[in-house]
Design a protein around this motif. Sequence first.
Motif, PDB file in Angstrom:
ATOM      1  N   GLN A  26       0.746  -1.167   0.019  1.00 44.54           N
ATOM      2  CA  GLN A  26       0.047   0.125   0.216  1.00 44.54           C
ATOM      3  C   GLN A  26       0.881   1.302  -0.070  1.00 44.54           C
ATOM      4  OE1 GLN A  26      -2.170  -0.724   3.453  1.00 44.54           O
ATOM      5  NE2 GLN A  26      -4.128  -1.623   2.404  1.00 44.54           N
ATOM      6  N   ALA A  27       2.189   1.153   0.260  1.00 43.54           N
ATOM      7  CA  ALA A  27       2.937   2.240   0.198  1.00 43.54           C
ATOM      8  C   ALA A  27       3.713   2.394  -0.966  1.00 43.54           C
ATOM      9  CB  ALA A  27       4.066   2.071   1.660  1.00 43.54           C
ATOM     10  N   PRO A  28       3.544   3.680  -1.839  1.00 46.18           N
ATOM     11  CA  PRO A  28       4.479   3.798  -3.015  1.00 46.18           C
ATOM     12  C   PRO A  28       5.989   3.677  -2.697  1.00 46.18           C
ATOM     13  CG  PRO A  28       3.531   5.959  -2.257  1.00 46.18           C
ATOM     14  CD  PRO A  28       2.943   4.766  -1.377  1.00 46.18           C
ATOM     15  N   VAL A  29       6.565   3.142  -3.446  1.00 40.56           N
ATOM     16  CA  VAL A  29       8.085   3.095  -3.592  1.00 40.56           C
ATOM     17  C   VAL A  29       8.814   3.920  -4.960  1.00 40.56           C
ATOM     18  CG1 VAL A  29      10.158   1.559  -3.474  1.00 40.56           C
ATOM     19  CG2 VAL A  29       8.061   0.941  -2.258  1.00 40.56           C
ATOM     20  N   ALA A  30       9.589   4.695  -4.442  1.00 43.66           N
ATOM     21  CA  ALA A  30      10.042   5.464  -5.733  1.00 43.66           C
ATOM     22  C   ALA A  30      10.993   4.464  -6.474  1.00 43.66           C
ATOM     23  CB  ALA A  30      10.902   6.629  -5.414  1.00 43.66           C
TER      24      ALA A  30
END
Length: 226
Positions: A26-30
């Motif tokens: 659920q957490a965006p990763v660059a």
Amino acid sequence: MSSRETVLGRVRRALADVPRGELPQQAPVARDYLRVHGRRSPAEAARLLAAHLADYRAQVHHSTPGGLPETVAGLLVRRGSRRVVTPPGVPEEWLPDRIEQLRDGPALTPLVLDSVDSVVTGCAVAVAETGTLVLDGSRDQGRRRITLVPDHHVCVVRVPEQVVDSVPQALERLDPARPQTWISGPSATSDIELDRVEGVHGPRTLDVVLVSADGRQTADGGATRS
């Protein structure tokens, strides 16, 4: 405070700003890193793959699709192999009649595999920038154990369709739910004195056959063509 408590304390502090119940996906990763280091044609990628494989002490060979059975058979005969294990997806005609072929299955225990001279498989993808072959347990690759116990591995790579430039490109092709084995040359390790020992936790000898439509030599040197 024990070492365990120290480590867990650092983990808790690192996660202090993460909402309770949030899942990793659920957490965006660059992902703004370079996906490929430079631009190259499929032929250049194949040459880079061959060069890195040779640098890792793998033996690189080249063949056409029609000449592949003869190439694989020649490698096994040259090795003196008498018993060879293959996954279900490897054609029987790749092996000479005088060689005993064992098909991968539950009956092939580590003890049985220890008596096998060679294993012949395909691959899922090959990475040019790292000289890495990736197996994922597909029908032409079989279970992981058959490529770890025998002392000699012949791996067939289709060029250009199975060759990618970089690790990020390879990961995009692979199913993360499948078992994966990443191979960069024969099994090798070095002790504290930097003495290289091969065959400690896998095959001592790795033969890689690059199969292309014209069988053109793609290595800068040290490769054979069949």
